[in-house]
Design a protein around this motif. Structure first.
Motif, PDB file in Angstrom:
ATOM      1  N   TRP A  68       0.832  -1.207   0.000  1.00  0.00           N
ATOM      2  CA  TRP A  68       0.000   0.000   0.000  1.00  0.00           C
ATOM      3  C   TRP A  68       0.865   1.254   0.000  1.00  0.00           C
ATOM      4  CZ3 TRP A  68      -4.724   0.665  -1.444  1.00  0.00           C
ATOM      5  CH2 TRP A  68      -5.648  -0.358  -1.322  1.00  0.00           C
ATOM      6  N   ALA A  69       1.944   1.243   0.787  1.00  0.00           N
ATOM      7  CA  ALA A  69       2.842   2.406   0.829  1.00  0.00           C
ATOM      8  C   ALA A  69       3.501   2.638  -0.528  1.00  0.00           C
ATOM      9  CB  ALA A  69       3.901   2.205   1.909  1.00  0.00           C
ATOM     10  N   LEU A  70       3.966   1.566  -1.173  1.00  0.00           N
ATOM     11  CA  LEU A  70       4.597   1.701  -2.481  1.00  0.00           C
ATOM     12  C   LEU A  70       3.573   2.056  -3.561  1.00  0.00           C
ATOM     13  CD1 LEU A  70       7.166   1.548  -4.167  1.00  0.00           C
ATOM     14  CD2 LEU A  70       6.771  -0.911  -4.413  1.00  0.00           C
ATOM     15  N   ALA A  71       2.362   1.522  -3.463  1.00  0.00           N
ATOM     16  CA  ALA A  71       1.315   1.843  -4.448  1.00  0.00           C
ATOM     17  C   ALA A  71       0.991   3.330  -4.437  1.00  0.00           C
ATOM     18  CB  ALA A  71       0.055   1.023  -4.164  1.00  0.00           C
ATOM     19  N   ARG A  72       1.035   3.934  -3.276  1.00  0.00           N
ATOM     20  CA  ARG A  72       0.797   5.378  -3.175  1.00  0.00           C
ATOM     21  C   ARG A  72       1.853   6.143  -3.982  1.00  0.00           C
ATOM     22  NH1 ARG A  72       1.230   5.860   2.155  1.00  0.00           N
ATOM     23  NH2 ARG A  72      -0.625   4.590   2.351  1.00  0.00           N
ATOM     24  N   VAL A  73       3.123   5.725  -3.876  1.00  0.00           N
ATOM     25  CA  VAL A  73       4.203   6.363  -4.643  1.00  0.00           C
ATOM     26  C   VAL A  73       3.991   6.136  -6.143  1.00  0.00           C
ATOM     27  CG1 VAL A  73       6.697   6.314  -5.103  1.00  0.00           C
ATOM     28  CG2 VAL A  73       5.864   6.169  -2.755  1.00  0.00           C
ATOM     29  N   ILE A  74       3.621   4.920  -6.529  1.00  0.00           N
ATOM     30  CA  ILE A  74       3.412   4.594  -7.944  1.00  0.00           C
ATOM     31  C   ILE A  74       2.306   5.462  -8.532  1.00  0.00           C
ATOM     32  CG2 ILE A  74       2.594   2.791  -9.514  1.00  0.00           C
ATOM     33  CD1 ILE A  74       4.055   0.766  -7.673  1.00  0.00           C
ATOM     34  N   ARG A  75       1.215   5.643  -7.802  1.00  0.00           N
ATOM     35  CA  ARG A  75       0.112   6.473  -8.297  1.00  0.00           C
ATOM     36  C   ARG A  75       0.485   7.947  -8.350  1.00  0.00           C
ATOM     37  NH1 ARG A  75      -3.232   2.787  -5.332  1.00  0.00           N
ATOM     38  NH2 ARG A  75      -3.026   4.110  -3.517  1.00  0.00           N
ATOM     39  N   GLN A  76       1.131   8.447  -7.295  1.00  0.00           N
ATOM     40  CA  GLN A  76       1.474   9.871  -7.242  1.00  0.00           C
ATOM     41  C   GLN A  76       2.480  10.272  -8.311  1.00  0.00           C
ATOM     42  OE1 GLN A  76       2.852  10.362  -3.239  1.00  0.00           O
ATOM     43  NE2 GLN A  76       0.795  10.590  -2.396  1.00  0.00           N
ATOM     44  N   ARG A  77       3.437   9.419  -8.585  1.00  0.00           N
ATOM     45  CA  ARG A  77       4.513   9.736  -9.534  1.00  0.00           C
ATOM     46  C   ARG A  77       4.281   9.136 -10.924  1.00  0.00           C
ATOM     47  NH1 ARG A  77       6.070  13.319  -6.255  1.00  0.00           N
ATOM     48  NH2 ARG A  77       7.614  12.853  -4.676  1.00  0.00           N
ATOM     49  N   PHE A  78       3.182   8.443 -11.133  1.00  0.00           N
ATOM     50  CA  PHE A  78       2.870   7.787 -12.411  1.00  0.00           C
ATOM     51  C   PHE A  78       4.003   6.856 -12.862  1.00  0.00           C
ATOM     52  CE2 PHE A  78       0.522  11.800 -12.422  1.00  0.00           C
ATOM     53  CZ  PHE A  78      -0.765  11.305 -12.534  1.00  0.00           C
ATOM     54  N   ILE A  79       4.475   6.048 -11.935  1.00  0.00           N
ATOM     55  CA  ILE A  79       5.595   5.130 -12.186  1.00  0.00           C
ATOM     56  C   ILE A  79       5.159   4.044 -13.167  1.00  0.00           C
ATOM     57  CG2 ILE A  79       7.156   3.445 -11.115  1.00  0.00           C
ATOM     58  CD1 ILE A  79       7.754   6.347 -10.306  1.00  0.00           C
ATOM     59  N   GLU A  80       6.046   3.729 -14.123  1.00  0.00           N
ATOM     60  CA  GLU A  80       5.758   2.688 -15.109  1.00  0.00           C
ATOM     61  C   GLU A  80       6.514   1.399 -14.838  1.00  0.00           C
ATOM     62  OE1 GLU A  80       5.134   4.843 -19.205  1.00  0.00           O
ATOM     63  OE2 GLU A  80       6.750   5.796 -18.061  1.00  0.00           O
ATOM     64  N   VAL A  81       7.700   1.494 -14.253  1.00  0.00           N
ATOM     65  CA  VAL A  81       8.520   0.319 -13.965  1.00  0.00           C
ATOM     66  C   VAL A  81       9.112   0.448 -12.571  1.00  0.00           C
ATOM     67  CG1 VAL A  81      10.570  -0.994 -14.630  1.00  0.00           C
ATOM     68  CG2 VAL A  81       9.139   0.006 -16.388  1.00  0.00           C
ATOM     69  N   VAL A  82       9.019  -0.624 -11.791  1.00  0.00           N
ATOM     70  CA  VAL A  82       9.642  -0.680 -10.469  1.00  0.00           C
ATOM     71  C   VAL A  82      10.772  -1.700 -10.545  1.00  0.00           C
ATOM     72  CG1 VAL A  82       9.305  -1.171  -8.012  1.00  0.00           C
ATOM     73  CG2 VAL A  82       7.471  -0.112  -9.330  1.00  0.00           C
ATOM     74  N   ILE A  83      11.969  -1.284 -10.137  1.00  0.00           N
ATOM     75  CA  ILE A  83      13.134  -2.164 -10.171  1.00  0.00           C
ATOM     76  C   ILE A  83      13.460  -2.596  -8.749  1.00  0.00           C
ATOM     77  CG2 ILE A  83      15.569  -2.359 -10.803  1.00  0.00           C
ATOM     78  CD1 ILE A  83      14.993  -0.263 -12.987  1.00  0.00           C
ATOM     79  N   VAL A  84      13.567  -3.912  -8.542  1.00  0.00           N
ATOM     80  CA  VAL A  84      13.811  -4.499  -7.224  1.00  0.00           C
ATOM     81  C   VAL A  84      14.969  -5.474  -7.301  1.00  0.00           C
ATOM     82  CG1 VAL A  84      11.400  -4.236  -6.532  1.00  0.00           C
ATOM     83  CG2 VAL A  84      12.152  -6.353  -7.606  1.00  0.00           C
ATOM     84  N   GLN A  85      15.381  -5.990  -6.108  1.00  0.00           N
ATOM     85  CA  GLN A  85      16.541  -6.874  -6.096  1.00  0.00           C
ATOM     86  C   GLN A  85      16.394  -8.137  -5.268  1.00  0.00           C
ATOM     87  OE1 GLN A  85      20.417  -4.838  -6.219  1.00  0.00           O
ATOM     88  NE2 GLN A  85      19.243  -3.050  -5.583  1.00  0.00           N
ATOM     89  N   ASP A  86      15.335  -8.305  -4.525  1.00  0.00           N
ATOM     90  CA  ASP A  86      15.187  -9.557  -3.777  1.00  0.00           C
ATOM     91  C   ASP A  86      13.741 -10.042  -3.841  1.00  0.00           C
ATOM     92  OD1 ASP A  86      13.633  -8.428  -1.688  1.00  0.00           O
ATOM     93  OD2 ASP A  86      15.360  -8.056  -0.441  1.00  0.00           O
ATOM     94  N   PRO A  87      13.505 -11.292  -3.445  1.00  0.00           N
ATOM     95  CA  PRO A  87      12.153 -11.864  -3.599  1.00  0.00           C
ATOM     96  C   PRO A  87      11.065 -11.103  -2.847  1.00  0.00           C
ATOM     97  CG  PRO A  87      13.735 -13.612  -3.179  1.00  0.00           C
ATOM     98  CD  PRO A  87      14.467 -12.310  -3.000  1.00  0.00           C
TER      99      PRO A  87
END
Length: 180
Positions: A68-87
């Motif tokens: 939910w915390a990350l989804a808020r950032v994705i919506r506010q910034r109109f993020i298209e790709v999220v890059i991660v490094q662990d499962p």
């Protein structure tokens, strides 16, 4: 393209250095880059002083609360790709993308790391479009990415990948989820 690096570790490490270096390189190539980092972490403190846009997010123990915390950032910034490094980050990002109803996940694997497909990676792949970034062709051969996953950017040498349709080569920039 709007890209978000999601990194939840508190201490500075090789993964944090990858986030800094890759984010700066993508920013120089006119990508809009946001770093979503764990609140009050050493990594956030060090990157906040640089040229990158840093957003500190809560990293609660539960996957859905973090999503939910990350989804808020994705919506506010109109993020298209999220890059991660662990499962765990992969699962959180996939849930967040599903909640925000936009985007895809790219999971970077460290050199020499073999991709096993534990249940959380399998679930993440079903929740959101996911791709994997391998360090070398050898790492890719030793791993077995899920059938639906895309090889976003391994350092392959040789023939271009073939499409499933009539054996034609894929164009480098075509198709959904392709990195620039």
């Amino acid at each position: 393209m709007r890209v978000c690096f999601y990194h939840t570790a508190d201490a500075w490490s090789g993964r944090a250095r990858f986030v800094r270096d890759a984010a700066q390189a993508m920013g120089e190539r006119d990508y809009e880059v946001t770093c979503a980092l764990a609140r009050e972490s050493e990594v956030a403190r060090l990157l906040r002083d640089g040229p990158l846009e840093v957003i500190e997010v809560r990293d609660p123990p539960g996957v859905w609360r973090a999503a939910w915390a990350l989804a808020r950032v994705i919506r506010q910034r109109f993020i298209e790709v999220v890059i991660v490094q662990d499962p765990r980050e992969h699962l959180v990002a996939a849930c967040a993308i599903r909640l925000a109803d936009r985007g895809a996940v790219v999971r970077r694997l460290e050199p020499g790391t073999r991709l096993g497909v534990p249940e959380d990676s399998k679930a993440a792949g079903w929740l959101a479009a996911s791709g994997y970034l391998f360090a070398s062709e050898e790492d890719l051969r030793s791993s077995r990415p899920p059938a639906r996953a895309r090889r976003v950017g391994c350092l392959l040498r040789g023939r271009p990948p073939r499409s499933r349709h009539r054996g034609r080569p894929l164009s480098r920039g075509a198709g959904p989820g392709r990195a620039r």
